[in-house]
Design an enzyme around this catalytic site. Structure first.
Site, short mmCIF file in Angstrom:
data_model
loop_
_atom_site.label_atom_id
_atom_site.label_comp_id
_atom_site.label_asym_id
_atom_site.label_seq_id
_atom_site.Cartn_x
_atom_site.Cartn_y
_atom_site.Cartn_z
N LYS A 54 0.82 -1.41 0.24
CA LYS A 54 0.37 0.16 0.33
C LYS A 54 0.63 1.53 0.19
CE LYS A 54 -3.76 -1.78 2.20
NZ LYS A 54 -4.78 -2.83 3.44
N GLN A 98 -4.23 -1.55 9.85
CA GLN A 98 -4.63 -2.33 8.89
C GLN A 98 -4.96 -4.21 9.98
OE1 GLN A 98 -3.68 -3.37 5.63
NE2 GLN A 98 -3.78 -5.89 5.72
N ASP A 121 -10.35 3.18 4.46
CA ASP A 121 -11.11 1.48 4.43
C ASP A 121 -12.80 1.89 4.14
OD1 ASP A 121 -9.12 -0.23 3.63
OD2 ASP A 121 -9.18 0.01 6.22
#
Ligand code: GUN
Length: 289
Positions: A54, A98, A121
């Site tokens: 990412k 994460q 997200d």
């Protein structure tokens, strides 16, 4: 029949190039550079690879990216304090914690603490609610990536029977919602671990999305001839990556299929860039792209 392979890498590259162009336009106009702050707690090697990828994608697209690495024994209060600091930092536009988080940390509590305007997200309940109502702020990256793949590949969803296997908050639930929404207009069945005779549902699917996390769970003879097969699974068998679909037999029956690797995976990162750019645009009060 041999399926057309849907090239996620290529579609992701195109999406990333659009994000890079958007970032350049934004910084030229306003001086604002999209900035993603990633938080990685613990030593899970797969999570470390995902976060690294990412970051690399951000840097390639001209975004700023910072990584906050915390040890596995980090307390919940400490993590919460970091999230609050990132919420308050005007230079940060997107926050990504994460998952999974180590045991002992309440994931819901942490995700709920992320400012919805920085929740790239799309996991915050406010953003989940907006998505469900069909007025999204940020779509969760993996299902958004699947929708983009279908669109770019010219695959019609309206009136089709879409079967989603797996009901995770990250993929299955939002995937089912997006496929059923106005504009996509599929008729959706959501299957899960308590579904009886999943194979029978699969056989009825015009579009089958496998997102349950069991290697090669979906067999070739479960697939309706001509169906579109989207494999969200990434499972490691020895040093090989396989999806949730038994790829070779499935590709003999389907009309189109996503490979693993090189299918849905790259799209997740590409959509994260798109969301981070959108967050930067929203937070900078700049409405042109
Ligand atoms: N872990 C697996 N997939 C994801 C994702 O899309 N976002 C975050 N934050 N963690 C994940």
């Amino acid at each position: 029949m041999t399926a057309t392979v849907i090239d996620g890498k290529q579609i992701a590259e195109q999406t990333r190039a659009e994000a890079a162009a958007g970032a350049l336009a934004l910084s030229t106009r306003t001086g604002v550079i999209p900035h993603l702050a990633a938080v990685l707690v613990g030593e899970d090697p797969a999570s470390a690879v995902y976060v690294r990828n990412k970051q690399i994608a951000c840097e390639k697209a001209g975004f700023k990216s910072t990584l906050h690495r915390l040890p596995a024994n980090t307390g919940q209060a400490e993590l919460l304090t970091l999230v609050q600091a990132l919420n308050a930092d005007a230079d940060v536009h997107g926050i990504l914690v994460q998952l999974p988080l180590p045991k002992g940390i309440d994931t819901t509590l942490i995700l709920d603490a992320i400012l919805p305007a920085k929740d790239v997200d799309g996991f915050h309940p406010e953003n989940v609610g907006l998505m469900q109502q069909g007025r999204p702020r940020f779509l969760p990256c993996t299902p958004a990536g699947v929708m983009r793949m279908l669109k770019v590949s010219g695959i019609e969803t309206a009136g089709k029977h879409a079967v989603v296997i797996g009901r995770s908050d990250i993929v299955g639930k939002p995937m089912a919602a997006l496929l059923g929404q106005k504009g996509a207009d599929a008729t959706v069945t959501l299957c899960h671990s308590r579904t009886q005779d999943i194979r029978a549902f699969c056989r009825e699917a015009d579009i089958l999305v496998a997102a349950l996390g069991i290697p090669q769970f979906v067999k070739g003879d479960w697939i309706k001839p001509g169906a579109v097969v989207i494999d969200v699974g990434i499972n490691r068998i020895g040093d090989k990556l396989v999806g949730d679909v038994d790829y070779l037999p499935a590709a003999q029956v389907a009309s189109a299929i996503t490979p693993v690797p090189g299918g849905v995976g790259p799209m997740t990162i590409a959509m994260l860039l798109a969301n981070t750019l959108q967050a930067a645009i929203n937070l900078s009060g700049s409405d042109a792209r």
